[in-house]
Write a protein that holds these residues in place. Structure first.
Motif, PDB file in Angstrom:
ATOM      1  N   TRP A 197     -46.087  45.713  69.614  1.00 38.48           N
ATOM      2  CA  TRP A 197     -46.154  46.323  70.935  1.00 38.48           C
ATOM      3  C   TRP A 197     -45.412  45.469  71.963  1.00 38.48           C
ATOM      4  O   TRP A 197     -44.722  45.993  72.850  1.00 38.48           O
ATOM      5  N   ARG A 198     -45.519  44.149  71.857  1.00 39.03           N
ATOM      6  CA  ARG A 198     -44.771  43.264  72.753  1.00 39.03           C
ATOM      7  C   ARG A 198     -43.265  43.520  72.620  1.00 39.03           C
ATOM      8  O   ARG A 198     -42.544  43.626  73.623  1.00 39.03           O
ATOM      9  N   ILE A 199     -42.815  43.664  71.377  1.00 37.75           N
ATOM     10  CA  ILE A 199     -41.385  43.896  71.144  1.00 37.75           C
ATOM     11  C   ILE A 199     -40.974  45.269  71.662  1.00 37.75           C
ATOM     12  O   ILE A 199     -39.912  45.420  72.293  1.00 37.75           O
ATOM     13  N   VAL A 200     -41.781  46.283  71.405  1.00 37.40           N
ATOM     14  CA  VAL A 200     -41.467  47.635  71.883  1.00 37.40           C
ATOM     15  C   VAL A 200     -41.308  47.637  73.402  1.00 37.40           C
ATOM     16  O   VAL A 200     -40.376  48.246  73.954  1.00 37.40           O
ATOM     17  N   GLN A 201     -42.207  46.954  74.088  1.00 36.17           N
ATOM     18  CA  GLN A 201     -42.117  46.902  75.549  1.00 36.17           C
ATOM     19  C   GLN A 201     -40.851  46.193  76.007  1.00 36.17           C
ATOM     20  O   GLN A 201     -40.199  46.631  76.965  1.00 36.17           O
ATOM     21  N   ARG A 202     -40.485  45.138  75.343  1.00 38.25           N
ATOM     22  CA  ARG A 202     -39.281  44.410  75.740  1.00 38.25           C
ATOM     23  C   ARG A 202     -38.017  45.195  75.427  1.00 38.25           C
ATOM     24  O   ARG A 202     -37.059  45.143  76.196  1.00 38.25           O
ATOM     25  N   VAL A 203     -38.001  45.927  74.325  1.00 36.97           N
ATOM     26  CA  VAL A 203     -36.824  46.749  74.008  1.00 36.97           C
ATOM     27  C   VAL A 203     -36.627  47.788  75.107  1.00 36.97           C
ATOM     28  O   VAL A 203     -35.511  48.041  75.571  1.00 36.97           O
ATOM     29  N   GLY A 204     -37.711  48.410  75.529  1.00 37.43           N
ATOM     30  CA  GLY A 204     -37.674  49.282  76.693  1.00 37.43           C
ATOM     31  C   GLY A 204     -36.878  50.556  76.534  1.00 37.43           C
ATOM     32  O   GLY A 204     -36.428  51.130  77.538  1.00 37.43           O
ATOM     33  N   ALA A 205     -36.716  51.038  75.320  1.00 37.80           N
ATOM     34  CA  ALA A 205     -35.974  52.280  75.078  1.00 37.80           C
ATOM     35  C   ALA A 205     -36.950  53.423  74.849  1.00 37.80           C
ATOM     36  O   ALA A 205     -37.928  53.269  74.101  1.00 37.80           O
ATOM     37  N   ALA A 206     -36.684  54.560  75.471  1.00 42.46           N
ATOM     38  CA  ALA A 206     -37.599  55.691  75.364  1.00 42.46           C
ATOM     39  C   ALA A 206     -37.728  56.197  73.936  1.00 42.46           C
ATOM     40  O   ALA A 206     -38.753  56.783  73.568  1.00 42.46           O
ATOM     41  N   ASN A 207     -36.704  56.007  73.120  1.00 42.63           N
ATOM     42  CA  ASN A 207     -36.730  56.502  71.733  1.00 42.63           C
ATOM     43  C   ASN A 207     -37.181  55.433  70.735  1.00 42.63           C
ATOM     44  O   ASN A 207     -37.053  55.611  69.524  1.00 42.63           O
ATOM     45  N   PHE A 208     -37.713  54.315  71.250  1.00 43.69           N
ATOM     46  CA  PHE A 208     -38.196  53.228  70.388  1.00 43.69           C
ATOM     47  C   PHE A 208     -39.673  53.015  70.686  1.00 43.69           C
ATOM     48  O   PHE A 208     -40.054  52.576  71.773  1.00 43.69           O
ATOM     49  N   GLY A 209     -40.533  53.382  69.715  1.00 43.25           N
ATOM     50  CA  GLY A 209     -41.968  53.336  69.949  1.00 43.25           C
ATOM     51  C   GLY A 209     -42.723  52.638  68.835  1.00 43.25           C
ATOM     52  O   GLY A 209     -42.147  52.164  67.850  1.00 43.25           O
ATOM     53  N   LEU A 210     -44.015  52.606  68.982  1.00 44.67           N
ATOM     54  CA  LEU A 210     -44.906  51.851  68.106  1.00 44.67           C
ATOM     55  C   LEU A 210     -45.464  52.722  66.986  1.00 44.67           C
ATOM     56  O   LEU A 210     -45.793  53.888  67.194  1.00 44.67           O
ATOM     57  N   VAL A 211     -45.584  52.138  65.803  1.00 47.04           N
ATOM     58  CA  VAL A 211     -46.333  52.723  64.692  1.00 47.04           C
ATOM     59  C   VAL A 211     -47.579  51.872  64.481  1.00 47.04           C
ATOM     60  O   VAL A 211     -47.483  50.644  64.349  1.00 47.04           O
ATOM     61  N   LEU A 212     -48.730  52.518  64.472  1.00 47.70           N
ATOM     62  CA  LEU A 212     -49.998  51.821  64.225  1.00 47.70           C
ATOM     63  C   LEU A 212     -50.468  52.136  62.812  1.00 47.70           C
ATOM     64  O   LEU A 212     -50.554  53.308  62.427  1.00 47.70           O
TER      65      LEU A 212
END
Length: 272
Positions: A149-164
């Motif tokens: 989640w930290r990485i997803v937030q830093r990437v900051g791209a709308a098409n890049f999200g988290l898998v839980l």
């Protein structure tokens, strides 16, 4: 919410797996690369079969060992990703799932990892695709959902999200409370698996002993509740690695999996 099942959880050939998943009542499928590779047809044929069965291909997976790899291999890694983008598009899927890098030569640097993933997300966006980022519990640098989640937030791209993935959270005994703080529109995919508590390395535990909800020791209701309460309505997929399951008729396993998922969702609704 899409009720989904990963093809890797069933035995048999890919068409048999898809038929069993559809017959059990699932409306979508998580297609795993090993099943496509073993199929004697192509991605276009798989798309047609799934469509005829009324199944949406929710995601294709996985892209492995990409971010933070050796700098001399970046172009080769991008070429590998482009090939998977081609397959994802041919399948008619909009999401490619990627796992955190487990290679021993992974660069342990957020800036490097984020730069790689921003570049990859841009290439995916040019194809109209989304990327779901999953932390493997044995990942070299990113090994928890909090890391991812930290990485997803830093990437900051709308098409890049988290898998839980419930297994990775529970095997590490991660604190689940931060899940409630993650915006559900940034969670692209949820994978569920129960498992008995075992004193094993994470990889062996994950690949051999996952089981359907209610058959192990993980509190999946506690895992799912904050997601449901926050309005998550994306795919919820049974991703079960278990050799014993693959020896059984795929229809039997898929049917029991659907029943276990339905019971879990009912429990979450009753508890919340």
């Amino acid at each position: 919410m899409k009720r989904c099942m990963a093809t890797v959880g069933l035995g048999g050939r890919l068409p048999q797996k898809l038929e069993a998943i559809a017959a059990a009542g699932f409306d979508s499928v998580e297609l795993v690369d090993v099943d496509l590779a073993a199929f004697d047809g192509n991605a276009k044929t798989v798309r047609r079969i799934a469509s005829e069965l009324g199944l949406d291909i929710a995601t294709f997976q996985p892209l492995r060992d990409f971010e933070g790899g050796p700098r001399a291999q970046v172009k080769a890694s991008l070429d590998r990703a482009d090939a998977l983008f081609d397959v994802t598009q041919t399948l008619g899927a909009s999401l490619l799932l990627m796992c955190s890098n487990v290679s021993g030569d992974t660069v342990a640097d957020d800036d490097v990892v984020v730069d790689d993933l921003r570049m990859l997300a841009k290439r995916a966006l040019d194809r109209g695709l989304r990327l779901g980022y999953e932390a493997l519990s044995w990942g070299r640098y990113v090994s928890s959902y909090q890391d991812a989640w930290r990485i997803v937030q830093r990437v900051g791209a709308a098409n890049f999200g988290l898998v839980l993935d419930s297994f990775h959270a529970f095997c590490r005994a991660d604190d689940l409370s931060p899940i409630a703080t993650i915006p559900v529109d940034r969670i692209f995919f949820v994978q569920l698996a129960d498992a008995p508590k075992l004193d094993l390395d994470f990889l062996s535990w994950s690949r051999r002993f996952r089981c359907h909800p209610g058959q192990g020791d993980f509190d999946l209701t506690r895992f799912l509740m904050p997601l449901m309460e926050n309005g998550y309505d994306g795919p919820v997929s049974l991703e079960i690695f278990n050799e014993a399951y693959r020896l059984l008729p795929p229809g039997e396993v898929a049917s029991k999996g659907f029943d276990s998922l339905r019971q879990l969702l009912d429990n979450v609704a009753a508890t919340s």
